[in-house]
Scaffold this motif. Structure first.
Motif: not given
Length: 261
Positions: A164-170, A187-188, A200-203, A225-226
């Motif tokens: 989650r940090h990598l996808y969108r830290p804020r 990610f994909e 999966a990244i939460p909504d 995550p890819g």
């Protein structure tokens, strides 16, 4: 003084410094000799061998390719050079439930198994020497948590926290003002008919920054995550550079309590 002597002296001044600071350390560090454990001082015999887990090679490459070293270091400096050892959990855990105080300074052997030592350039973000260990005890500061942030605590699932940090830290409570750039390209989107993929990244973390406001994934899709993200997280979770070192390598000036039997 002639111009010739001046240039010879100038070349010698820079050349000797270059040899002492670059060449000699390079050849000394590229092939470190094994350290023998001493029964009297270390409580064991044999050869000291640093342990690392995870897909180190692939993850370290992704770490370097994305410039993580520009903002993060992996170096707990000697006490005479800074107070890194006493920053919360940077050099290890002060109160490890099994081993007591595991804090120590970095040694050259901590980079064993890596093609390049990811020492880092600056500290725009925290040092990562013991990130894998630190996440197992991490608790967000609930007093500063913005309203609506209810993400899983890292100590319960460090892997999910890192993705989650990598996808969108804020999107994380304690990182709501983070300067770390998001990495959605790691990610994909996949089909998710039925059960949602475990990683999966939460909504609530998918969108919300600038032009992404109001966007949602199509129904039956999930962001996962890819391969590069998995390798990077595996590498980050392997960062536990608090293994006991031989007395000859332990420069921690603080005495440690005796180990539990």
């Amino acid at each position: 003084m002639s111009l010739r002597i001046f240039f010879i002296g100038l070349a010698a001044s820079f050349g000797i410094a270059w040899l002492a600071v670059v060449v000699v350390p390079f050849y000394k560090m590229r092939s470190l000799p094994p350290v023998t454990l001493n029964e009297a001082d270390d409580g064991a015999t044999g050869i000291f061998f640093p342990k690392r887990t995870g897909r180190i090679a692939n993850g370290a490459k992704v770490y370097a390719e994305n410039g993580c070293y520009h903002c993060h270091t992996q170096l707990v400096r000697p006490t005479y050079a800074g107070n890194d050892l006493f920053r919360t959990d940077w050099g290890g855990l002060k109160t490890d439930p099994d081993r007591g105080d595991t804090r120590r300074e970095t040694t050259a052997y901590d980079y064993f198994g890596e093609s390049f030592a990811q020492i880092g350039v600056t500290r725009a973000g925290p040092d990562l020497s013991n990130l894998g260990r630190r996440l197992t005890t991490y608790e967000p500061n609930r007093e500063t948590r913005p309203k609506g942030h209810n993400e899983p605590i890292a100590a319960k699932d460090p892997e999910a926290w890192l993705y989650r940090h990598l996808y969108r830290p804020r999107s994380l409570s304690d990182d709501w003002n983070s300067t770390c750039p998001p990495h959605p390209f790691l990610f994909e989107v996949v089909d998710a008919t039925g059960a949602t993929p475990a990683l999966a990244i939460p909504d609530e973390a998918l969108f919300g920054d600038r032009d992404d406001d109001g966007k949602v994934l199509p129904e039956g899709k999930a962001m996962v995550p890819g391969p590069d993200a998995r390798a990077l997280v595996s590498y980050l979770l392997s960062l536990k550079k608090d293994q006991d070192v031989p007395k000859a390598l332990d420069f921690n000036p603080e005495p440690k309590p005796e180990k539990k039997p």
